[in-house]
Design a protein around this motif. Sequence first.
Motif, PDB file in Angstrom:
ATOM      1  N   LEU A  10       3.138 -10.186  -7.406  1.00 11.39           N
ATOM      2  CA  LEU A  10       2.800  -8.770  -7.536  1.00 11.39           C
ATOM      3  C   LEU A  10       3.397  -8.164  -8.803  1.00 11.39           C
ATOM      4  O   LEU A  10       2.688  -7.518  -9.590  1.00 11.39           O
ATOM      5  CB  LEU A  10       3.286  -7.998  -6.312  1.00 11.39           C
ATOM      6  CG  LEU A  10       3.032  -6.501  -6.320  1.00 11.39           C
ATOM      7  CD1 LEU A  10       1.544  -6.215  -6.327  1.00 11.39           C
ATOM      8  CD2 LEU A  10       3.703  -5.858  -5.129  1.00 11.39           C
ATOM      9  N   PHE A  11       4.698  -8.380  -9.025  1.00  9.61           N
ATOM     10  CA  PHE A  11       5.338  -7.822 -10.223  1.00  9.61           C
ATOM     11  C   PHE A  11       4.842  -8.509 -11.488  1.00  9.61           C
ATOM     12  O   PHE A  11       4.786  -7.894 -12.550  1.00  9.61           O
ATOM     13  CB  PHE A  11       6.862  -7.906 -10.114  1.00  9.61           C
ATOM     14  CG  PHE A  11       7.430  -6.886  -9.161  1.00  9.61           C
ATOM     15  CD1 PHE A  11       7.208  -5.543  -9.357  1.00  9.61           C
ATOM     16  CD2 PHE A  11       8.184  -7.290  -8.077  1.00  9.61           C
ATOM     17  CE1 PHE A  11       7.726  -4.602  -8.481  1.00  9.61           C
ATOM     18  CE2 PHE A  11       8.711  -6.361  -7.202  1.00  9.61           C
ATOM     19  CZ  PHE A  11       8.477  -5.007  -7.401  1.00  9.61           C
ATOM     20  N   LEU A  14       1.533  -6.806 -12.293  1.00  8.48           N
ATOM     21  CA  LEU A  14       1.812  -5.468 -12.815  1.00  8.48           C
ATOM     22  C   LEU A  14       2.388  -5.521 -14.226  1.00  8.48           C
ATOM     23  O   LEU A  14       2.042  -4.697 -15.074  1.00  8.48           O
ATOM     24  CB  LEU A  14       2.770  -4.730 -11.881  1.00  8.48           C
ATOM     25  CG  LEU A  14       2.186  -4.293 -10.548  1.00  8.48           C
ATOM     26  CD1 LEU A  14       3.282  -3.740  -9.649  1.00  8.48           C
ATOM     27  CD2 LEU A  14       1.094  -3.271 -10.740  1.00  8.48           C
ATOM     28  N   VAL A  17      -0.460  -6.212 -16.715  1.00  6.48           N
ATOM     29  CA  VAL A  17      -1.299  -5.020 -16.889  1.00  6.48           C
ATOM     30  C   VAL A  17      -0.586  -3.982 -17.751  1.00  6.48           C
ATOM     31  O   VAL A  17      -1.186  -3.392 -18.657  1.00  6.48           O
ATOM     32  CB  VAL A  17      -1.676  -4.422 -15.510  1.00  6.48           C
ATOM     33  CG1 VAL A  17      -2.287  -3.044 -15.657  1.00  6.48           C
ATOM     34  CG2 VAL A  17      -2.619  -5.358 -14.773  1.00  6.48           C
ATOM     35  N   LEU A  18       0.689  -3.769 -17.499  1.00  9.72           N
ATOM     36  CA  LEU A  18       1.442  -2.774 -18.266  1.00  9.72           C
ATOM     37  C   LEU A  18       1.618  -3.185 -19.720  1.00  9.72           C
ATOM     38  O   LEU A  18       1.531  -2.351 -20.629  1.00  9.72           O
ATOM     39  CB  LEU A  18       2.801  -2.532 -17.621  1.00  9.72           C
ATOM     40  CG  LEU A  18       2.763  -1.898 -16.226  1.00  9.72           C
ATOM     41  CD1 LEU A  18       4.161  -1.844 -15.638  1.00  9.72           C
ATOM     42  CD2 LEU A  18       2.136  -0.529 -16.275  1.00  9.72           C
ATOM     43  N   ASN A  28       7.287   1.879 -15.406  1.00 11.09           N
ATOM     44  CA  ASN A  28       6.879   0.594 -15.970  1.00 11.09           C
ATOM     45  C   ASN A  28       8.090  -0.275 -16.288  1.00 11.09           C
ATOM     46  O   ASN A  28       8.076  -1.485 -16.045  1.00 11.09           O
ATOM     47  CB  ASN A  28       6.071   0.813 -17.246  1.00 11.09           C
ATOM     48  CG  ASN A  28       4.806   1.599 -16.975  1.00 11.09           C
ATOM     49  OD1 ASN A  28       4.361   1.710 -15.841  1.00 11.09           O
ATOM     50  ND2 ASN A  28       4.235   2.171 -18.006  1.00 11.09           N
ATOM     51  N   VAL A  31       9.331  -1.821 -13.070  1.00 10.21           N
ATOM     52  CA  VAL A  31       8.504  -2.958 -12.645  1.00 10.21           C
ATOM     53  C   VAL A  31       8.893  -4.210 -13.419  1.00 10.21           C
ATOM     54  O   VAL A  31       9.079  -5.285 -12.832  1.00 10.21           O
ATOM     55  CB  VAL A  31       6.998  -2.643 -12.837  1.00 10.21           C
ATOM     56  CG1 VAL A  31       6.154  -3.892 -12.707  1.00 10.21           C
ATOM     57  CG2 VAL A  31       6.556  -1.605 -11.830  1.00 10.21           C
TER      58      VAL A  31
END
Length: 64
Positions: A10-11, A14, A17-18, A28, A31
């Motif tokens: 999951l991280f 993320l 994407v970030l 952000n 994360v």
Amino acid sequence: MALTLSATVLFGILAVVLLRGRHVSFGNALVLFLFGFFVAGTGAYKPIHSLCQAVADALTHLTA
């Protein structure tokens, strides 16, 4: 239907994407910080993992 993902996956998603979106903020950065700890498995892994597990358990009990 229940879907389970590990915190690392999951991280990781993320973080990608970030980074691709070039967004930088406190959320952000948090994360990316958590992603680093879950992947590294350092001595700080256990308390951080316990905290995340407690938050996840609390969230699941809110919806039940």
